[in-house]
Design a protein around this motif. Structure first.
Motif, PDB file in Angstrom:
ATOM      1  N   THR A  60      22.969   2.094  15.838  1.00  0.00           N
ATOM      2  CA  THR A  60      23.148   3.531  16.090  1.00  0.00           C
ATOM      3  C   THR A  60      22.973   3.866  17.575  1.00  0.00           C
ATOM      4  N   ALA A  61      22.845   2.848  18.443  1.00  0.00           N
ATOM      5  CA  ALA A  61      22.727   3.090  19.872  1.00  0.00           C
ATOM      6  C   ALA A  61      24.060   3.576  20.431  1.00  0.00           C
ATOM      7  N   THR A  62      24.006   4.217  21.586  1.00  0.00           N
ATOM      8  CA  THR A  62      25.220   4.701  22.249  1.00  0.00           C
ATOM      9  C   THR A  62      26.012   3.525  22.809  1.00  0.00           C
TER      10      THR A  62
ATOM     11  N   VAL B 139      19.698  -0.222  29.361  1.00  0.00           N
ATOM     12  CA  VAL B 139      21.113  -0.578  29.287  1.00  0.00           C
ATOM     13  C   VAL B 139      21.247  -2.055  28.955  1.00  0.00           C
ATOM     14  N   LEU B 140      22.215  -2.364  28.080  1.00  0.00           N
ATOM     15  CA  LEU B 140      22.583  -3.740  27.763  1.00  0.00           C
ATOM     16  C   LEU B 140      24.069  -3.907  28.014  1.00  0.00           C
ATOM     17  N   LEU B 141      24.442  -4.973  28.716  1.00  0.00           N
ATOM     18  CA  LEU B 141      25.829  -5.250  29.018  1.00  0.00           C
ATOM     19  C   LEU B 141      26.350  -6.297  28.040  1.00  0.00           C
ATOM     20  N   ALA B 142      27.347  -5.910  27.225  1.00  0.00           N
ATOM     21  CA  ALA B 142      27.917  -6.808  26.229  1.00  0.00           C
ATOM     22  C   ALA B 142      28.496  -8.031  26.925  1.00  0.00           C
ATOM     23  N   GLY B 143      28.225  -9.212  26.327  1.00  0.00           N
ATOM     24  CA  GLY B 143      28.702 -10.458  26.890  1.00  0.00           C
ATOM     25  C   GLY B 143      27.778 -11.046  27.919  1.00  0.00           C
ATOM     26  N   LYS B 144      26.817 -10.267  28.397  1.00  0.00           N
ATOM     27  CA  LYS B 144      25.859 -10.780  29.373  1.00  0.00           C
ATOM     28  C   LYS B 144      24.439 -10.647  28.845  1.00  0.00           C
ATOM     29  N   ASP B 145      24.012  -9.414  28.573  1.00  0.00           N
ATOM     30  CA  ASP B 145      22.681  -9.195  28.005  1.00  0.00           C
ATOM     31  C   ASP B 145      22.690  -9.315  26.488  1.00  0.00           C
ATOM     32  N   LEU B 146      23.852  -9.211  25.903  1.00  0.00           N
ATOM     33  CA  LEU B 146      23.965  -9.212  24.446  1.00  0.00           C
ATOM     34  C   LEU B 146      25.166 -10.058  24.058  1.00  0.00           C
ATOM     35  N   ALA B 147      24.935 -11.102  23.266  1.00  0.00           N
ATOM     36  CA  ALA B 147      26.023 -11.975  22.816  1.00  0.00           C
ATOM     37  C   ALA B 147      26.770 -11.298  21.674  1.00  0.00           C
ATOM     38  N   ILE B 148      28.114 -11.235  21.804  1.00  0.00           N
ATOM     39  CA  ILE B 148      28.960 -10.607  20.793  1.00  0.00           C
ATOM     40  C   ILE B 148      29.837 -11.679  20.170  1.00  0.00           C
TER      41      ILE B 148
ATOM     42  N   GLN C 118      28.470 -14.773  11.530  1.00  0.00           N
ATOM     43  CA  GLN C 118      28.511 -14.063  12.813  1.00  0.00           C
ATOM     44  C   GLN C 118      27.726 -12.756  12.749  1.00  0.00           C
ATOM     45  N   LYS C 119      27.847 -12.085  11.592  1.00  0.00           N
ATOM     46  CA  LYS C 119      27.142 -10.818  11.441  1.00  0.00           C
ATOM     47  C   LYS C 119      25.630 -11.038  11.461  1.00  0.00           C
ATOM     48  N   ALA C 120      25.171 -12.075  10.810  1.00  0.00           N
ATOM     49  CA  ALA C 120      23.730 -12.358  10.783  1.00  0.00           C
ATOM     50  C   ALA C 120      23.222 -12.658  12.182  1.00  0.00           C
ATOM     51  N   ALA C 121      24.016 -13.436  12.967  1.00  0.00           N
ATOM     52  CA  ALA C 121      23.600 -13.748  14.338  1.00  0.00           C
ATOM     53  C   ALA C 121      23.561 -12.491  15.204  1.00  0.00           C
ATOM     54  N   LEU C 122      24.539 -11.612  15.007  1.00  0.00           N
ATOM     55  CA  LEU C 122      24.569 -10.383  15.788  1.00  0.00           C
ATOM     56  C   LEU C 122      23.384  -9.488  15.466  1.00  0.00           C
ATOM     57  N   ARG C 123      23.065  -9.345  14.179  1.00  0.00           N
ATOM     58  CA  ARG C 123      21.955  -8.473  13.790  1.00  0.00           C
ATOM     59  C   ARG C 123      20.622  -9.053  14.283  1.00  0.00           C
ATOM     60  N   LYS C 124      20.551 -10.376  14.305  1.00  0.00           N
ATOM     61  CA  LYS C 124      19.331 -10.995  14.817  1.00  0.00           C
ATOM     62  C   LYS C 124      19.158 -10.693  16.305  1.00  0.00           C
ATOM     63  N   ALA C 125      20.273 -10.764  17.049  1.00  0.00           N
ATOM     64  CA  ALA C 125      20.205 -10.472  18.490  1.00  0.00           C
ATOM     65  C   ALA C 125      19.860  -9.010  18.732  1.00  0.00           C
ATOM     66  N   LEU C 126      20.427  -8.122  17.891  1.00  0.00           N
ATOM     67  CA  LEU C 126      20.143  -6.699  18.051  1.00  0.00           C
ATOM     68  C   LEU C 126      18.689  -6.394  17.738  1.00  0.00           C
TER      69      LEU C 126
ATOM     70  N   ALA D 143      16.180  -8.486  18.103  1.00  0.00           N
ATOM     71  CA  ALA D 143      15.354  -9.006  19.190  1.00  0.00           C
ATOM     72  C   ALA D 143      15.328  -8.058  20.383  1.00  0.00           C
ATOM     73  N   LEU D 144      16.378  -7.318  20.541  1.00  0.00           N
ATOM     74  CA  LEU D 144      16.439  -6.371  21.659  1.00  0.00           C
ATOM     75  C   LEU D 144      15.945  -4.984  21.271  1.00  0.00           C
ATOM     76  N   THR D 145      15.400  -4.866  20.023  1.00  0.00           N
ATOM     77  CA  THR D 145      14.819  -3.607  19.513  1.00  0.00           C
ATOM     78  C   THR D 145      15.803  -2.453  19.572  1.00  0.00           C
ATOM     79  N   LEU D 146      17.062  -2.735  19.266  1.00  0.00           N
ATOM     80  CA  LEU D 146      18.029  -1.655  19.180  1.00  0.00           C
ATOM     81  C   LEU D 146      17.996  -1.043  17.787  1.00  0.00           C
ATOM     82  N   PRO D 147      18.234   0.268  17.654  1.00  0.00           N
ATOM     83  CA  PRO D 147      18.223   0.915  16.333  1.00  0.00           C
ATOM     84  C   PRO D 147      19.372   0.398  15.485  1.00  0.00           C
ATOM     85  N   MET D 148      19.051  -0.046  14.251  1.00  0.00           N
ATOM     86  CA  MET D 148      20.057  -0.683  13.396  1.00  0.00           C
ATOM     87  C   MET D 148      20.500   0.275  12.310  1.00  0.00           C
TER      88      MET D 148
END
Length: 942
Positions: free
Chosen positions: A869-871, A893-902, A915-923, A925-930
């Motif tokens: 739910t982050a911007t 701020v997180l930069l996709a492809g650098k700070d956050l693997a997509i 892929q979805k499980a890996a993405l949610r795990k990364a999110l 870890a970065l304490t983004l609202p899910m």
């Protein structure tokens, strides 16, 4: 630039070879050939090809042996200051433009530029016989064509502007013909036509009282004037062969009017044989003829100097005596052919002749003045420099180092002065008393270091007047009741120019500080003027320091020159804010407006050059009132914060300030609110003339008057239309919520590519595209008819400034921004456009502080938006720059492809389970609202 046709003399045979040789040889004294070329000849284009080209041209001309005038000779004069701008290509283009505009396209011609002591000019000799069709062309009303092309070439190459017949100066004699002006410019003598015009009040009653043709002949003979048929009409003629159309003198003198009153034309009959008749009986005239004898010579038209200055009578007598002596001896002296040539030669040996020379040169600039009264001073001719050198060496200079050096003022113009070979200003001083009013008594030389030198008997009340607006006019005793015209008086020429530029009022220059009161009294007596003395020290008059900026200078002098607009504008220094009652009621903001203590809105009204000449006062619930100076040209309220007037951007014309402010908010284009909404056509014509490359759009209500004016001006009238198709008034669309209606109304006329692209799509639903299942995305984009996704891009003010077009499978196709393509970095390059952004899911709330993810593509943004739910933001610039800018504002701020693997996916396809499980795990870890419990929903339809 001045272009004129050199008419063929009746007693000289037409010879193109002689003209071509003249152009290539520059045979006049002091003249030399600069550049030369040949046009539309098979023989060649250079000077070496001239003999063959002349033979070719003469062969073509032999096809029309009966035509006596087969040559068109054109002379184009330029300012010496423009010589460096005129390259070979520019000169050839100018010559071709004249040839084409006159209708001689394809005709053979020779052209060359000459340099002499007076000016830089170009000769163009055109063969009027076409080389293929052998038709002979004679342009009709060519003087208008020459004037039009001259103005076009001046604009195209940035040359100094010279007035033409369409903007004739008021100091010209009414109806002065080109032939009369040429005569005065060539000889510096008063033309026959000017004399007739000046004596019209005396001549016309006598002409109208004549009862027969013979009475009319005798009446005119008393004034050394003849009347005779010429062509289909009648002309008045002088003894030296000058003529003037009788109908131009007065309609009652036309051939039809005279023959209706006097019968068919009859030539003059002599009453008695010529010579003395001693001891003879009186010869009675035939019946119907007047017996009144012709008065002795001496009355009527006789040649005289165009302008009289100190020393003119003595020099004129000497000139006429030498002419008579040469005639008696049967000799030929080229220096005595005209008064002008005589003065040019005498200036080498007689210092007093230089004053006459300067005076006559100034008279010529009055006849054809520059459109800019503050152009750079022109250099005087070499003929007068010898006399000036004698004066400079023989007379002590007066050291006045306290006076500011005029050379230090970068924008100092000439305002009617000259400059000598050492860079000294030559300021003419004129008499203000008696029969010598307006005559030059002497000149003042102003050196770069401030020292001065007076030449000639300059009296205490002599002055140099700078009056570009011609506000001072001599008044009779019956006119003295009218308000006094303001005039400023100073003893410093640079200050006088600065005052004239800042205030627009008349400024008089006295010879020194001690003469200020005498000059002020002379101005009051001659013009019934209100003179205000400008000094440097406290005391008499208005004390002003020399360091004031033009705006401050105008404010300080506003009361003295009765500048009503500036006085009202300066009465309040408080900028108008959004809480102003007028602005708040209309829902618009202030663009350079002020407000007074009562809450009234003060709107500046300016000329198209930006000079404040009026103020409109708007009060809540009342009709607007205006305080306006006497200005040249229409006044407008300018809204152009981006300074785009004069570029190729469209310009809107609005009916009042509130609608103009609303239009600018909607379109971000320059808008001009007209001073008079009922008569805006003159404003439109002035805008087209000043900015010919700008597209002018009339944004006014659909009324009969507006339609008629738009049709007459040839401009589009765009009236407001609501989304339902109903026409309304612009006054009803000033609130912020109607901005999209205004922008949609004007999108086609202003070529708003962004809005046109956005308007081409429609709001999607779930069935338009699988990715539209993401509701927040569906509410932020549009779908075109061919299935493409239109993503809105906004600037920092959340204005729709671009559209990102994405294919159905998620590939970005192109971006529509309406912004210029960024140029390569370098000096003079335009700044790169600001990057635009798109927030996936809609606008951010004001004051948001949550985490931000910067995505690199729309597909990547959709993937992230599904899981958090982050911007999520897209940008047209470099994602790294946006991430840094947001980080500097304190946002995580997180930069996709650098700070956050997509995970890599194809287009808008959802990631697989791994892929979805890996993405949610990364999110996590970065304490983004899910987002919670939406996996099955998002998987559906994908």
């Amino acid at each position: 630039m001045i272009a004129k046709k050199i008419a063929k003399k009746a007693d000289v045979a037409d010879s193109f070879t002689r003209l071509g040789t003249y152009i290539s040889a520059a045979p006049e004294a002091g003249e030399k050939l600069d550049r030369f070329w040949i046009g539309n000849c098979n023989a060649g284009e250079t000077l070496d090809d001239l003999p063959a080209a002349l033979a070719e041209i003469e062969a073509v001309r032999q096809k029309k042996p009966k035509v006596k005038d087969k040559t068109y000779h054109l002379v184009v004069s330029f300012r010496d200051s423009d010589r460096d701008k005129l390259t070979d290509a520019a000169l050839k283009d100018i010559a071709n433009s004249f040839v084409t505009a006159l209708g001689f396209e394809g005709h053979q011609y020779v052209a060359g530029t000459h340099i002499n002591t007076d000016n830089f000019h170009m000769h163009v000799g055109i063969n009027k016989v076409h080389p293929q069709t052998h038709r002979v062309l004679t342009p009709f009303r060519d003087f208008k064509i020459l004037e039009r092309v001259s103005r076009e070439m001046e604009r195209k190459y940035g040359l100094a502007v010279d007035r033409g017949m369409s903007d004739r100066d008021l100091t010209q004699a009414p109806g002065l013909s080109p032939a009369a002006k040429d005569h005065e410019a060539r000889t510096w003598e008063v033309s026959f036509q000017r004399w007739l015009t000046d004596n019209r009040a005396t001549l016309l009653p006598e002409i109208q009282q004549a009862g027969t043709w013979q009475d009319l002949h005798e009446t005119l003979a008393r004034h050394r004037v003849q009347i005779k048929p010429q062509g289909a009409g009648m002309v008045f003629a002088s003894d030296d062969g000058q003529t003037m159309k009788a109908s131009a003198f007065d309609r009652s003198c036309s051939k039809a009017a005279l023959e209706k009153r006097l019968g068919a034309y009859q030539p003059r009959q002599e009453l008695a044989p010529k010579g003395p008749a001693l001891n003879t009986e009186t010869v009675l005239p035939p019946p119907g003829l007047s017996a009144q004898p012709t008065p002795p010579p001496g009355k009527g038209y006789r040649p005289r100097p165009l302008d009289r200055t100190t020393g003119t009578p003595r020099l004129w007598r000497h000139y006429r005596q030498r002419q008579r002596a040469v005639r008696r001896s049967g000799g030929l002296d080229r220096a005595l052919r005209t008064w002008a040539s005589f003065i040019l030669v005498e200036a080498y040996s007689d210092p007093l002749a230089a004053v006459v020379l300067l005076a006559h040169r100034e008279a010529l600039t009055i006849l054809l003045p520059s459109s800019d009264p503050f152009h750079r001073p022109a250099r005087i001719s070499e003929a007068s420099l010898a006399a000036l050198r004698v004066w400079r060496n023989a007379t002590p200079w007066q050291q006045t180092t306290a006076r500011p050096a005029w050379a230090e003022k970068s924008r100092l113009g000439s305002a009617g002065v000259k400059v000598d070979d050492l860079g000294n200003l030559i300021v003419p001083f004129r008499s203000s008393q008696g029969r010598a009013q307006g005559r030059i008594e002497g000149v003042l030389l102003v050196a770069k270091d401030g020292s001065t030198l007076t030449i000639g008997p300059v009296s205490r009340d002599s002055l140099h007047l700078i009056d570009p607006g011609r506000t001072l006019q001599e008044r009779s005793s019956s006119q003295r009741a009218a308000p006094k015209a303001p005039v400023l008086v100073t003893a410093d020429y640079p200050s006088a120019v600065a005052l004239a530029q800042a205030t627009g009022a008349a400024v008089a220059v006295a010879r020194c500080e001690a003469d200020l009161s005498a000059v002020a009294a002379a101005l009051s007596a001659r013009y019934h003027a209100k003179a205000t003395v400008i000094t440097r020290k406290q005391g008499t008059g208005l004390a002003l320091p020399s360091t004031l900026a033009p705006a401050e200078l105008r404010s300080r002098c506003a009361r003295a020159v009765e500048d009503k607009a500036m006085l009202l504008w300066d009465s309040s220094q408080r900028p108008a804010g959004r809480d102003n009652p007028v602005l708040a009621a209309q829902g618009v903001q202030s663009y350079g407006c002020r407000e007074d203590d009562t809450g009234s809105l003060l709107v500046p009204l300016r000329t198209l050059s930006g000079r404040l000449e009026g103020v409109a006062m708007l009060r809540p619930g009342e009709a607007p009132s205006q305080t306006v100076n006497l200005a040249r040209g229409p006044l407008v309220a300018m809204i152009d914060p981006l300074r785009e007037l004069g570029t190729d951007r469209p310009v809107l014309l609005a009916q009042d300030y509130p609608t103009a402010a609303a239009l600018h908010r909607a379109t971000r284009l320059p808008v001009l609110a007209v001073q008079d909404p009922a008569d805006w056509q003159a404003t439109a014509e002035a805008v087209k003339s000043k900015w010919p490359n700008a597209s002018l759009v009339i944004a006014m209500d659909d009324t009969r008057s507006n339609r008629e004016q738009a049709q007459a001006a040839g401009l589009p009238l765009v009236a407001p239309v609501t989304p339902s198709g109903r026409r309304v008034s612009y006054a009803d669309l000033t609130q912020p919520k109607t901005a999209e209606v205004l922008r949609d109304t004007l999108a086609d006329a202003t070529k708003d590519a962004v809005w046109q692209a956005w308007r081409s799509g429609h709001a999607p639903d779930r069935t338009d595209h699988p990715v539209m299942a993401v509701g927040t995305l569906r509410r932020g984009v549009r779908i075109s008819d061919d299935g493409k996704i239109l993503v809105p891009l906004r600037n920092g003010h959340q204005r729709l400034s671009g559209v990102l077009v994405v294919s159905a499978d998620g590939e970005p196709l192109h971006t529509v921004t309406g912004q210029p393509t960024p140029e390569k970095a370098g000096k003079g390059a335009a700044p790169a456009p600001q990057p635009l952004t798109h927030v996936v899911g809609g606008w951010e709330k004001k004051g948001s502080t949550g985490p931000v993810v910067v995505a690199r593509s729309l597909a990547e943004a959709v993937t992230l938006h599904r899981e958090t739910t982050a911007t999520v933001i897209l940008t047209t610039g470099r994602p790294e720059d946006l991430a840094k800018a947001l980080h500097d504002r304190g946002r995580p701020v997180l930069l996709a492809g650098k700070d956050l693997a997509i995970p890599q996916t194809k287009g808008f396809d959802a990631p697989d389970a791994k892929q979805k499980a890996a993405l949610r795990k990364a999110l996590t870890a970065l304490t983004l609202p899910m987002r919670q419990g939406r996996g099955t929903v998002l998987g559906r339809g994908m």
